[in-house]
Design a protein around this motif. Structure first.
Motif, mmCIF file in Angstrom:
data_model
loop_
_atom_site.group_PDB
_atom_site.id
_atom_site.type_symbol
_atom_site.label_atom_id
_atom_site.label_comp_id
_atom_site.label_asym_id
_atom_site.label_seq_id
_atom_site.Cartn_x
_atom_site.Cartn_y
_atom_site.Cartn_z
ATOM 1 N N ARG A 1 0.840 -1.194 0.000
ATOM 2 C CA ARG A 1 0.000 0.000 0.000
ATOM 3 C C ARG A 1 0.880 1.250 0.000
ATOM 4 O O ARG A 1 2.091 1.178 0.194
ATOM 5 C CB ARG A 1 -0.904 0.003 1.241
ATOM 6 N N GLY A 2 0.244 2.386 -0.206
ATOM 7 C CA GLY A 2 0.960 3.645 -0.137
ATOM 8 C C GLY A 2 0.743 4.500 -1.362
ATOM 9 O O GLY A 2 -0.012 4.136 -2.285
ATOM 10 N N ARG A 3 1.429 5.635 -1.376
ATOM 11 C CA ARG A 3 1.345 6.581 -2.483
ATOM 12 C C ARG A 3 2.708 7.190 -2.726
ATOM 13 O O ARG A 3 3.463 7.447 -1.786
ATOM 14 C CB ARG A 3 0.355 7.702 -2.166
ATOM 15 N N GLY A 4 2.990 7.458 -3.992
ATOM 16 C CA GLY A 4 4.256 8.091 -4.313
ATOM 17 C C GLY A 4 5.414 7.285 -3.767
ATOM 18 O O GLY A 4 5.478 6.059 -3.925
ATOM 19 N N LEU A 5 6.332 7.975 -3.099
ATOM 20 C CA LEU A 5 7.480 7.299 -2.506
ATOM 21 C C LEU A 5 7.280 7.147 -1.001
ATOM 22 O O LEU A 5 8.112 7.511 -0.180
ATOM 23 C CB LEU A 5 8.770 8.062 -2.843
ATOM 24 N N MET A 6 6.137 6.586 -0.673
ATOM 25 C CA MET A 6 5.749 6.290 0.708
ATOM 26 C C MET A 6 4.974 4.987 0.662
ATOM 27 O O MET A 6 3.750 4.970 0.564
ATOM 28 C CB MET A 6 4.899 7.431 1.254
ATOM 29 N N ILE A 7 5.691 3.858 0.714
ATOM 30 C CA ILE A 7 5.120 2.547 0.414
ATOM 31 C C ILE A 7 5.283 1.621 1.612
ATOM 32 O O ILE A 7 6.372 1.541 2.199
ATOM 33 C CB ILE A 7 5.805 1.929 -0.823
ATOM 34 N N GLY A 8 4.213 0.911 1.965
ATOM 35 C CA GLY A 8 4.263 -0.059 3.047
ATOM 36 C C GLY A 8 3.969 -1.458 2.556
ATOM 37 O O GLY A 8 3.145 -1.664 1.661
ATOM 38 N N ILE A 9 4.662 -2.431 3.133
ATOM 39 C CA ILE A 9 4.401 -3.845 2.854
ATOM 40 C C ILE A 9 4.105 -4.510 4.190
ATOM 41 O O ILE A 9 4.986 -4.617 5.045
ATOM 42 C CB ILE A 9 5.598 -4.542 2.177
ATOM 43 N N GLU A 10 2.865 -4.944 4.380
ATOM 44 C CA GLU A 10 2.489 -5.567 5.650
ATOM 45 C C GLU A 10 2.685 -7.071 5.571
ATOM 46 O O GLU A 10 2.249 -7.723 4.620
ATOM 47 C CB GLU A 10 1.030 -5.255 5.992
ATOM 48 N N LEU A 11 3.331 -7.627 6.587
ATOM 49 C CA LEU A 11 3.618 -9.056 6.654
ATOM 50 C C LEU A 11 2.802 -9.704 7.767
ATOM 51 O O LEU A 11 2.674 -9.157 8.863
ATOM 52 C CB LEU A 11 5.112 -9.289 6.919
ATOM 53 N N THR A 12 2.251 -10.860 7.467
ATOM 54 C CA THR A 12 1.498 -11.635 8.458
ATOM 55 C C THR A 12 1.913 -13.100 8.353
ATOM 56 O O THR A 12 2.553 -13.515 7.382
ATOM 57 C CB THR A 12 -0.021 -11.526 8.235
ATOM 58 N N LYS A 13 1.535 -13.858 9.348
ATOM 59 C CA LYS A 13 1.777 -15.300 9.268
ATOM 60 C C LYS A 13 0.899 -15.865 8.157
ATOM 61 O O LYS A 13 -0.296 -15.573 8.112
ATOM 62 C CB LYS A 13 1.479 -15.952 10.609
ATOM 63 N N PRO A 14 1.477 -16.620 7.225
ATOM 64 C CA PRO A 14 0.759 -17.046 6.025
ATOM 65 C C PRO A 14 -0.597 -17.662 6.327
ATOM 66 O O PRO A 14 -0.754 -18.468 7.249
ATOM 67 C CB PRO A 14 1.716 -18.080 5.401
ATOM 68 N N GLY A 15 -1.600 -17.204 5.562
ATOM 69 C CA GLY A 15 -2.945 -17.728 5.701
ATOM 70 C C GLY A 15 -3.743 -17.132 6.834
ATOM 71 O O GLY A 15 -4.866 -17.551 7.092
ATOM 72 N N THR A 16 -3.158 -16.138 7.524
ATOM 73 C CA THR A 16 -3.850 -15.506 8.656
ATOM 74 C C THR A 16 -3.712 -13.994 8.547
ATOM 75 O O THR A 16 -3.004 -13.475 7.686
ATOM 76 C CB THR A 16 -3.245 -15.950 9.997
ATOM 77 N N ASP A 17 -4.381 -13.295 9.473
ATOM 78 C CA ASP A 17 -4.213 -11.859 9.617
ATOM 79 C C ASP A 17 -3.337 -11.532 10.817
ATOM 80 O O ASP A 17 -3.264 -10.375 11.244
ATOM 81 C CB ASP A 17 -5.580 -11.173 9.782
ATOM 82 N N GLU A 18 -2.653 -12.542 11.351
ATOM 83 C CA GLU A 18 -1.834 -12.347 12.540
ATOM 84 C C GLU A 18 -0.489 -11.714 12.157
ATOM 85 O O GLU A 18 0.223 -12.210 11.283
ATOM 86 C CB GLU A 18 -1.603 -13.684 13.245
ATOM 87 N N ALA A 19 -0.161 -10.625 12.812
ATOM 88 C CA ALA A 19 1.087 -9.918 12.517
ATOM 89 C C ALA A 19 2.291 -10.822 12.725
ATOM 90 O O ALA A 19 2.280 -11.714 13.575
ATOM 91 C CB ALA A 19 1.203 -8.691 13.418
ATOM 92 N N ASP A 20 3.344 -10.554 11.935
ATOM 93 C CA ASP A 20 4.561 -11.364 12.027
ATOM 94 C C ASP A 20 5.780 -10.450 12.114
ATOM 95 O O ASP A 20 6.494 -10.252 11.128
ATOM 96 C CB ASP A 20 4.658 -12.291 10.812
ATOM 97 N N PRO A 21 6.022 -9.886 13.299
ATOM 98 C CA PRO A 21 7.175 -8.987 13.435
ATOM 99 C C PRO A 21 8.508 -9.679 13.187
ATOM 100 O O PRO A 21 9.461 -9.045 12.721
ATOM 101 C CB PRO A 21 7.060 -8.468 14.866
#
Length: 427
Positions: A351-371
């Motif tokens: 997600r993001g706009r211009g040169l401000m882009i985020g890539i969110e990572l989760t445990k595969p197959g879930t919405d659980e965050a994966d720091p």
């Protein structure tokens, strides 16, 4: 040498002063979009000192302006007339879009937001403030008090009564399944309901794109819809442009312009990129709001001549070379390149706009965050010669990509390839 420096760092600086990487690096110099560490390793910089080296490392125009100003006078405080400060204030007031604007300079975004909160609560005679969930506004006592991100809020004590509103994160929360129109409508209804249960607040403070929160944002127009509700009650809107300002989003010069129905905010705050590494922050507000303080106030280091010279040179370069347009063009290419590469199961969203882009990572197959995955990608990218950041309101599981706005297409392709390899390495 770096190990010795790390030991010295740990023996004299706070434990909570975070360092990236299992083996932290010392950055010794930079040029353009690249930096070098103390061991001579060269990196493509996609984080710019937390979005602060906005234009380029060692930009000659800024370096020359700083050197020439240092040869005249570095600092005198705001007790004396200061030509570079007036020059930059005039430019920013005109660019802000706020009518009858006044500008106050600080040394950081934290201090800028702290000042905006002081102005809003004084003007409105209320210490109640609305803020967004997942937000971040700085590390001072008052700024922490309006930060809706648990990972960056070390205390619940605050001089303010803060009420948190839905809407800063499009793809999570109770309204995530709605389309954009219904999402905005639901958030507005939530705001109205909240206002019905409290005394009128001083202001809403909101980032158009949440920076530390992982580059999340609402649908366009949300804050315009909020503003209509707030304006009826006299509540101010503060747009925190510390990370979104100066054309970084590509589509607009300010983040608030994606929510422009009804006009500009009552106040905006800025910092980071305007100084291209020099310590500049500030507040822009309508004169009646800025002038509401009835006690003496100065800024010892805000607006000092050497930082103002850097800001002027950097702003001139930014505008003359259409870096906003470059952010739109190269940022669009980079985003599409990353989306095409985001077939790794751990990638939940790009997600993001211009040169401000985020890539969110989760445990595969879930919405659980994966720091842990985010940290692993950060390490792998560094090994590949790329520096990126991380953030997010869900246990720091988002990668943050924000190169200098002069990034070219070849560098964007190079960085995307390194990042794709880094993402593959965690499968």
């Amino acid at each position: 040498m770096t190990d010795d420096l790390l030991g010295r760092h740990r023996s004299v600086l706070p434990d909570w002063l975070a360092l990236y990487y299992e083996h932290p690096i010392e950055i010794t110099h930079g040029e353009g979009r690249h930096v070098w560490d103390a061991d001579g390793n060269r990196y493509l910089d996609f984080f710019g000192g937390i979005l602060t080296t906005m234009t380029a490392h060692a930009l000659p125009e800024v370096t020359k302006a700083v050197t020439e100003q240092a040869g005249r006078i570095v600092h005198s405080s705001t007790l004396y007339l200061n030509r570079p400060m007036v020059d930059l204030a005039e430019r920013i007031a005109q660019l802000s879009g706020i009518p009858d604007a006044r500008v106050f300079f600080t040394t950081s975004g934290t201090e800028a937001n702290d000042t905006a909160l002081l102005l809003a609560t004084t003007y409105r005679r209320s210490n109640t403030v609305l803020a967004m969930r997942n937000s971040y506004h700085g590390r001072s006592f008052s700024a922490v008090g309006v930060t809706g991100n648990r990972g960056w809020s070390p205390t619940s004590l605050s001089p303010l009564q803060t009420l948190y509103v839905h809407g800063g994160v499009r793809s999570r929360g109770p309204f995530a399944g709605l389309d954009d129109y219904d999402f905005v409508a639901a958030c507005v209804d939530d705001l109205k309901d909240l206002l019905g249960h409290t005394r009128p607040p001083a202001a809403l403070i909101a980032e158009p794109i949440q920076g530390v929160g992982g580059f999340t944002s609402p649908p366009d127009g949300l804050y315009a819809a909020f503003r209509e509700v707030l304006h009826e009650r006299g509540v101010l809107w503060i747009s925190d442009e510390v990370q979104t300002g100066w054309g970084r989003t590509g589509e607009h010069f300010w983040g608030w312009q994606a929510h422009a129905r009804g006009g500009p905010p009552d106040m905006l705050t800025f910092a980071k990129g305007i100084g291209n590494g020099m310590s500049i922050g500030g507040v822009v507000a309508r004169a009646e709001i800025m002038n509401c303080l009835d006690a003496n106030s100065i800024s010892t280091f805000g607006g000092t001549q050497i930082t103002m010279a850097a800001g002027l040179a950097n702003l001139n370069y930014l505008l003359e070379h259409d870096l906003q347009g470059n952010a739109r063009r190269v940022g669009g290419l980079l985003t599409e390149r990353l989306r095409a590469a985001a077939h790794v199961p751990a990638v939940r969203e790009v997600r993001g706009r211009g040169l401000m882009i985020g890539i969110e990572l989760t445990k595969p197959g879930t919405d659980e965050a994966d720091p842990a995955a985010a940290s692993a990608v950060l390490e792998a990218a560094r090994e590949g010669g790329l520096l990126i950041g991380k953030g997010g309101g869900h246990d720091t599981s988002a990668l943050r990509i924000a190169p200098p706005l002069s990034l070219n297409i070849a560098e964007a392709e190079e960085g995307a390839a390194i990042l794709e390899d880094a993402l593959r390495s965690i499968q």
